[in-house]
Design an enzyme around this catalytic site. Sequence first.
Site, mmCIF file in Angstrom:
data_model
loop_
_atom_site.group_PDB
_atom_site.id
_atom_site.type_symbol
_atom_site.label_atom_id
_atom_site.label_comp_id
_atom_site.label_asym_id
_atom_site.label_seq_id
_atom_site.Cartn_x
_atom_site.Cartn_y
_atom_site.Cartn_z
ATOM 1 N N TYR A 189 36.492 40.209 37.641
ATOM 2 C CA TYR A 189 37.093 38.827 37.285
ATOM 3 C C TYR A 189 36.754 38.054 38.660
ATOM 4 O O TYR A 189 36.604 38.400 39.758
ATOM 5 C CB TYR A 189 38.674 38.927 37.781
ATOM 6 N N GLU A 229 36.729 29.989 35.345
ATOM 7 C CA GLU A 229 37.303 31.301 35.536
ATOM 8 C C GLU A 229 36.392 32.250 34.596
ATOM 9 O O GLU A 229 36.287 31.743 33.418
ATOM 10 C CB GLU A 229 38.586 31.419 35.297
#
Lengths: 294, 377
Positions: B104, B189
């Site tokens: 992530y 993101e």
Amino acid sequence: MTVLVDHETRVVVQGITGHQGTTHTRQMKAFGTQVVAGVTPGKGGSEVEGVPVFDSVRDAVARTRANASCIFVPAPYAKDALVEAVDAGVRLCTVVTEHIPFHDMLVMYHYAKAQGTRIIGPNCPGIAAPGKAKVGIIPNLVFRPGRVGVISRSGTLTYEIVNGIKEHGLGQSTCIGLGGDPVVGTSFVDALPLFEQDPETDLLVMVGEIGGTAEEDGADYLKHHFSKPVVAYIAGRSAPPGKRMGHAGAIITRGRGTAETKVAALEAAGARVARFPYEVPDLVAQLLAERGRR
Amino acid sequence: MVKLAEWRGKDVFRKYGIPLPRGAVARSADEAENLVRSGRVPLPCVVKAQVLAGGRGKGGAVKFASTPEEARTAAAAILGLEFKGENVKELLLEEKLALGRELYVAVTLDRALRLPILIASAHGGVEIESVDDAEIDRQPVHPFPGLTNFEKRRAARALGLSGGPAKALDRLLDALWGAFQVEDAELVEINPLAVVGDGLVALDAKVIIEDDAAFRHPEYAEIRDDRTPLEEIAREKEIAFVQLDGNIGVIANGAGLTMATLDVLKEFGGAPGVFLDLGGTDDPKKVTEAFLLMAQAKPKAVFLNIFGGVTRCDTVANGLVAAMQQVPPSDRFPLVARIRGNNEKEGTEILRAAGVVAVPSLKESAQAAVAAARGTP
């Protein structure tokens, strides 16, 4: 100097020839503020509301010794205007302009900070000390000199609450409208020490809103560093859960930022939290009476 | 804010050189099948609904296909789904890669720090909120130096990367930082960011663009969430328009005052419906525009709460009374109005003479509005 502005404050209005700039120059003067200069590039040499207009902040400061700026220029040019004021040596800038991209505001904030300039705003009503000076747009009619300090993230709700304090027969020392944008020059935590140190403030009113964690951070400061009584109000208790700024936003705030967490933090810090705006003046009067300072 | 669908987010990433799976967008089952047959999307492939809500995998909005026929079947099954309130109209078909670890990374704003923040976690592919705090690395990034090498090295360590993938991360983070700044993003993101062989590939993209920067990003103007016609009119007039479930229309100026008004209405048993926030202004023209807009939403009653600063209340009241005459008798509704500020007595008298309930107290006005909506004035 009490809190940031007083009789020594000399204001330059950036964007003075626009509708808002002109209207609020008139209002600031009516408040008793020394508005000494205006700036609109290309309009130097003219006059607005009896105030001389210059082409640059540098000229304005050189000629009038202006030491505070009130910025009304449109959002796409606000960053430039702020940097110009900072470079001209102005150490207090109220940015009224709304819709400034936060990426611009990040640069504005850190540039100003590095040079020792305080920004109030953006998208804010500004600062006013009744009987002394106003740099911003809070309506004059809500004020009356007194000993209650006000720090607020809201605009018109600030007017509502400050007016309520006046209608209750009390008055204000200084009122700062911080603005509700994601990045503000002055937050609760930055403003609280000013009121703690201000000999003219007996009690502080904090007006917050849902979103962000500025109220929680302010509450943390109150708990450890603030000795005066505090009345708080948080708007938005009944608001439906808003759209979050993605998952990444949620992990920064981690269970903070709601009306409940703000109220709990403020109460834990010893503040009396009003449920509705009209409860604020009563709580203020009550706490002042308890302290025997009324 | 403008939330970009995955494929649009990936278009942004592509511009900055972030590695992506090969893929293409389809809007029908035919189109999906043809993308595979023509080789534009290699097999096996994944077919993903282009909706903004998360949890697509678990919700049946992502399927796999090994043949053109399967791609067609998957597309047909997903198109037309209603996923968390959104109708699926677009699909992204992408090659299915042999994945290593899933990571992530994101850049967003930390409002309290007043700095962008680089977030990295070795636990990708799940909702980041469910990851333990200790497993998430956060680094504030100062806008003046920008993203630095030592910050990127720290992120690589946090992600457990070395060698080829660490080199790939170095380039990828520069690209992500560039996209965050140049596109005026609130959030960029990548979750998951997959290790594929010696490199990294962004399997998903979440990009949110800030509204206030629209003046330098005309390219995002066309991409907006679906709006009702009333919302569209409100947007053009720069009035914030929110639709709730209740039946009391609320018009106020300023977000804080609007929220406070809703709080008080709820306290007295009222159910706010449409609410319009004029922003900080008390411009009489805008007040009347909002009133006429509200009339189209057909509320049971309307509570107008304006704190004026500059304009005189009698001017605002006169404008409002004139606007009331423009509403056809069949569409009229009880109006409770509270206009505070300069000349408020004159303003209140003008409103009362026109049959409006005008009470200076916020508490009493709110009670009157709730009673009016119940039909028991």
